[in-house]
Design a protein around this motif. Structure first.
Motif, PDB file in Angstrom:
ATOM      1  N   MET A  78       0.812  -1.164   0.000  1.00 15.80           N
ATOM      2  CA  MET A  78       0.000   0.000   0.000  1.00 15.80           C
ATOM      3  C   MET A  78       0.876   1.256   0.000  1.00 15.80           C
ATOM      4  N   GLN A  79       1.972   1.198   0.712  1.00 17.29           N
ATOM      5  CA  GLN A  79       2.868   2.356   0.732  1.00 17.29           C
ATOM      6  C   GLN A  79       3.469   2.591  -0.658  1.00 17.29           C
ATOM      7  N   TRP A  80       3.774   1.529  -1.296  1.00 10.80           N
ATOM      8  CA  TRP A  80       4.367   1.650  -2.637  1.00 10.80           C
ATOM      9  C   TRP A  80       3.364   2.312  -3.573  1.00 10.80           C
ATOM     10  N   ASN A  81       2.117   1.920  -3.469  1.00 10.85           N
ATOM     11  CA  ASN A  81       1.039   2.460  -4.279  1.00 10.85           C
ATOM     12  C   ASN A  81       0.841   3.944  -3.956  1.00 10.85           C
ATOM     13  N   HIS A  82       0.905   4.284  -2.692  1.00  6.41           N
ATOM     14  CA  HIS A  82       0.717   5.676  -2.290  1.00  6.41           C
ATOM     15  C   HIS A  82       1.878   6.537  -2.788  1.00  6.41           C
ATOM     16  N   SER A  83       3.104   6.087  -2.791  1.00  5.12           N
ATOM     17  CA  SER A  83       4.245   6.862  -3.270  1.00  5.12           C
ATOM     18  C   SER A  83       4.184   7.027  -4.796  1.00  5.12           C
TER      19      SER A  83
ATOM     20  N   VAL B 240       1.379   7.176  -6.668  1.00  6.66           N
ATOM     21  CA  VAL B 240       0.320   8.142  -6.949  1.00  6.66           C
ATOM     22  C   VAL B 240       0.829   9.557  -6.667  1.00  6.66           C
ATOM     23  N   GLY B 241       1.546   9.732  -5.594  1.00  2.00           N
ATOM     24  CA  GLY B 241       2.066  11.060  -5.247  1.00  2.00           C
ATOM     25  C   GLY B 241       3.064  11.552  -6.286  1.00  2.00           C
ATOM     26  N   THR B 242       3.965  10.679  -6.723  1.00  6.20           N
ATOM     27  CA  THR B 242       4.977  11.063  -7.725  1.00  6.20           C
ATOM     28  C   THR B 242       4.311  11.360  -9.065  1.00  6.20           C
ATOM     29  N   ALA B 243       3.358  10.494  -9.467  1.00  9.69           N
ATOM     30  CA  ALA B 243       2.665  10.683 -10.749  1.00  9.69           C
ATOM     31  C   ALA B 243       1.853  11.970 -10.736  1.00  9.69           C
ATOM     32  N   GLN B 244       1.217  12.259  -9.614  1.00  9.83           N
ATOM     33  CA  GLN B 244       0.418  13.474  -9.531  1.00  9.83           C
ATOM     34  C   GLN B 244       1.307  14.712  -9.640  1.00  9.83           C
ATOM     35  N   GLU B 245       2.466  14.693  -9.058  1.00  7.30           N
ATOM     36  CA  GLU B 245       3.404  15.823  -9.172  1.00  7.30           C
ATOM     37  C   GLU B 245       3.841  16.016 -10.622  1.00  7.30           C
ATOM     38  N   GLN B 246       4.161  14.900 -11.266  1.00  6.64           N
ATOM     39  CA  GLN B 246       4.590  14.990 -12.672  1.00  6.64           C
ATOM     40  C   GLN B 246       3.451  15.492 -13.559  1.00  6.64           C
ATOM     41  N   TYR B 247       2.240  15.023 -13.284  1.00  2.47           N
ATOM     42  CA  TYR B 247       1.083  15.470 -14.078  1.00  2.47           C
ATOM     43  C   TYR B 247       0.870  16.968 -13.920  1.00  2.47           C
ATOM     44  N   GLU B 248       0.979  17.456 -12.713  1.00  2.00           N
ATOM     45  CA  GLU B 248       0.783  18.877 -12.470  1.00  2.00           C
ATOM     46  C   GLU B 248       1.849  19.715 -13.202  1.00  2.00           C
ATOM     47  N   LYS B 249       3.075  19.214 -13.208  1.00  3.80           N
ATOM     48  CA  LYS B 249       4.154  19.914 -13.933  1.00  3.80           C
ATOM     49  C   LYS B 249       3.858  19.938 -15.432  1.00  3.80           C
TER      50      LYS B 249
END
Length: 196
Positions: free
Chosen positions: A1-6, A8-17
């Protein structure tokens, strides 16, 4: 679950950029459309930059052609100037040679004038003469001197003597040679030099 949460967080940052960069690009493309006066909604980015690349290539080709045309015009201009200069030098050379040219018909009227003019202008010193030409010009001076001397001698000699002297026979020989010759060179060869 932690791996999944990290993830999503990284992908969301890249998407926003990426989303921010896309919006910035759209805004710049709209500004570009306003600058070049075209509608950015009707013309895609690929079409615009393709046309821009074609224009740049054609512009560079036109610059090269203009440069080649300019170089060819300069070559033609230099060739024309060189040809005019050569013709001018040829005319000047012809004029100088006419000053030194002596009448081929044996008329001695302009010899001294031509020689004096050549000496004053310096043309007589510029030309290099071969030994035969130099001798011919020396003979021309002797011929004039001898002709003048002969005329003076004829005026001074008494007409009473019936037997011709050696000098008179030489003068008669010279006179017959002068009358029979057609060119100045023949006259010059017929007249004895001063040393004789």
């Amino acid at each position: 679950m932690q791996w999944n949460h990290s993830f999503v967080g990284t992908a969301q940052e890249q998407y926003e950029k990426l989303d921010l960069m896309h919006k910035n690009m759209d805004k710049q493309y709209t500004d570009l459309g306003n600058y070049f006066v075209f509608d950015p909604r009707k013309i895609s980015v690929e079409e615009f930059f393709g046309d821009l690349k074609t224009f740049i290539n054609m512009f560079q080709q036109a610059v090269k052609e203009n440069q080649k045309r300019k170089e060819s015009e300069e070559k033609i201009k230099r060739a024309k100037l060189a040809r005019e200069k050569a013709e001018k030098e040829k005319e000047e050379k012809l004029k100088r040679s006419q000053l030194l040219d002596i009448n081929a018909e044996g008329d001695e009227t302009g010899i001294m004038d031509g020689l004096l003019e050549a000496l004053q202008s310096g043309a007589a010193f510029r030309r290099k003469r071969g030994p035969r030409q130099a001798a011919n010009h020396r003979r021309a001076g002797h011929a004039m001197t001898n002709i003048l001397a002969k005329e003076l001698m004829q005026e001074d000699t008494p007409t009473q003597s019936k037997l011709p002297t050696k000098k008179q026979r030489l003068d008669d020989t010279e006179e017959s040679n002068v009358e029979s010759s057609e060119s100045l060179e023949d006259i010059l060869e017929a007249v004895p030099s001063r040393s004789n």
